[in-house]
Design a protein around this motif. Structure first.
Motif, PDB file in Angstrom:
ATOM      1  N   TYR A  63       0.839  -1.203   0.000  1.00 24.43           N
ATOM      2  CA  TYR A  63       0.000   0.000   0.000  1.00 24.43           C
ATOM      3  C   TYR A  63       0.872   1.251   0.000  1.00 24.43           C
ATOM      4  O   TYR A  63       0.612   2.193  -0.740  1.00 24.43           O
ATOM      5  N   GLN A  64       1.929   1.257   0.802  1.00 19.11           N
ATOM      6  CA  GLN A  64       2.833   2.414   0.838  1.00 19.11           C
ATOM      7  C   GLN A  64       3.536   2.592  -0.503  1.00 19.11           C
ATOM      8  O   GLN A  64       3.725   3.715  -0.967  1.00 19.11           O
ATOM      9  N   LYS A  65       3.910   1.503  -1.131  1.00 16.17           N
ATOM     10  CA  LYS A  65       4.561   1.588  -2.442  1.00 16.17           C
ATOM     11  C   LYS A  65       3.604   2.185  -3.468  1.00 16.17           C
ATOM     12  O   LYS A  65       3.993   3.039  -4.262  1.00 16.17           O
ATOM     13  N   ASP A  66       2.340   1.764  -3.440  1.00 17.21           N
ATOM     14  CA  ASP A  66       1.343   2.320  -4.351  1.00 17.21           C
ATOM     15  C   ASP A  66       1.138   3.810  -4.093  1.00 17.21           C
ATOM     16  O   ASP A  66       1.015   4.595  -5.025  1.00 17.21           O
ATOM     17  N   LEU A  67       1.097   4.197  -2.826  1.00 19.56           N
ATOM     18  CA  LEU A  67       0.961   5.617  -2.484  1.00 19.56           C
ATOM     19  C   LEU A  67       2.158   6.419  -2.992  1.00 19.56           C
ATOM     20  O   LEU A  67       2.002   7.530  -3.500  1.00 19.56           O
ATOM     21  N   GLU A  68       3.332   5.859  -2.856  1.00 20.07           N
ATOM     22  CA  GLU A  68       4.553   6.530  -3.309  1.00 20.07           C
ATOM     23  C   GLU A  68       4.522   6.739  -4.820  1.00 20.07           C
ATOM     24  O   GLU A  68       4.855   7.818  -5.314  1.00 20.07           O
ATOM     25  N   ILE A  69       4.081   5.735  -5.548  1.00 17.04           N
ATOM     26  CA  ILE A  69       3.977   5.852  -7.009  1.00 17.04           C
ATOM     27  C   ILE A  69       2.955   6.924  -7.370  1.00 17.04           C
ATOM     28  O   ILE A  69       3.193   7.764  -8.244  1.00 17.04           O
ATOM     29  N   GLU A  70       1.824   6.912  -6.693  1.00 19.16           N
ATOM     30  CA  GLU A  70       0.769   7.898  -6.963  1.00 19.16           C
ATOM     31  C   GLU A  70       1.258   9.314  -6.641  1.00 19.16           C
ATOM     32  O   GLU A  70       1.017  10.245  -7.408  1.00 19.16           O
ATOM     33  N   ASN A  71       1.948   9.467  -5.525  1.00 22.00           N
ATOM     34  CA  ASN A  71       2.487  10.784  -5.155  1.00 22.00           C
ATOM     35  C   ASN A  71       3.513  11.262  -6.170  1.00 22.00           C
ATOM     36  O   ASN A  71       3.580  12.452  -6.482  1.00 22.00           O
ATOM     37  N   HIS A  72       4.327  10.344  -6.684  1.00 24.59           N
ATOM     38  CA  HIS A  72       5.332  10.710  -7.687  1.00 24.59           C
ATOM     39  C   HIS A  72       4.651  11.206  -8.970  1.00 24.59           C
ATOM     40  O   HIS A  72       5.076  12.202  -9.556  1.00 24.59           O
ATOM     41  N   LYS A  73       3.569  10.536  -9.379  1.00 27.70           N
ATOM     42  CA  LYS A  73       2.825  10.964 -10.563  1.00 27.70           C
ATOM     43  C   LYS A  73       2.228  12.348 -10.348  1.00 27.70           C
ATOM     44  O   LYS A  73       2.283  13.208 -11.233  1.00 27.70           O
ATOM     45  N   ASN A  74       1.645  12.569  -9.167  1.00 26.09           N
ATOM     46  CA  ASN A  74       1.065  13.876  -8.862  1.00 26.09           C
ATOM     47  C   ASN A  74       2.136  14.954  -8.837  1.00 26.09           C
ATOM     48  O   ASN A  74       1.912  16.072  -9.309  1.00 26.09           O
ATOM     49  N   PHE A  75       3.309  14.643  -8.296  1.00 24.72           N
ATOM     50  CA  PHE A  75       4.416  15.592  -8.241  1.00 24.72           C
ATOM     51  C   PHE A  75       4.863  15.972  -9.649  1.00 24.72           C
ATOM     52  O   PHE A  75       5.118  17.142  -9.938  1.00 24.72           O
TER      53      PHE A  75
END
Length: 194
Positions: A63-75
């Motif tokens: 779940y944290q890895k998915d959040l990190e990927i999503e945050n990177h896309k948003n960034f």
């Protein structure tokens, strides 16, 4: 695109729900088998507890890895947007140095204003020969329709407008008469520039 996002969603759902469930089924089986064998006395083995914890940690980690990927896309989207806005500001500064500009149809561009809050750039035009009182409603409507078509055609063929599309910035063209009274206003959205 839909197939990839669907596959990603299924994979994410499988990883976060199905895998821990599959991992816990054998442990629950042995737990209840041991409970029945001990005449309903519950005895938790340390292996059972540690495997449940490992399963939970695996789920949280994914779940944290998915959040990190999503945050990177948003960034990345935020950076693209900021770069596009800076490019628009830079273009406006260059164009302001050239003002006033006389267009082929005799209008004068005398100002450009960028309103970042309203996500628009106003292009201020003046008709140096006509007063609004001298124009009929049909003249104004004809101006508006022909001018709008031409502005959309020009904006679609302009590679510099990618910044407007990326940052979702609209162009607003305001035409005033010889006395500074408004004649018409035309808004071209970023979607119309595509």
């Amino acid at each position: 695109i839909y197939g990839h996002s669907f596959a990603y969603g299924v994979g994410k759902w499988t990883r976060t729900i199905i895998l821990p469930l599959i991992i816990s089924i054998p442990f629950l089986y042995f737990f209840f088998k041991k409970k029945i064998a001990n005449n309903n006395k519950t005895e938790f083995s340390s292996i059972f507890i540690s495997l449940i914890i490992i399963g939970l940690l695996f789920t949280v980690g994914q779940y944290q890895k998915d959040l990190e990927i999503e945050n990177h896309k948003n960034f990345e989207k935020v950076l693209e947007n900021e770069y596009a806005i800076e490019e628009i500001k830079s273009s406006i500064k260059i164009m302001e140095k050239k003002l006033p500009i006389t267009t082929p149809d005799g209008f004068i561009i005398y100002g450009i204003e960028f309103n970042e809050k309203e996500k628009k750039v106003d292009y201020l035009y003046k008709n140096p020969t006509t007063a609004v009182e001298d124009l009929s409603q049909s003249d104004i409507l004809e101006y508006k329709n022909s001018w709008r078509e031409e502005l959309i055609r020009i904006s679609k063929n302009n590679p510099k407008n990618t910044s407007f599309i990326t940052a979702d910035i609209s162009m607003v063209f305001k035409l005033e008469d010889i006395n500074g009274k408004p004649i018409l206003e035309i808004k071209i959205s970023s979607n119309e520039m595509k």
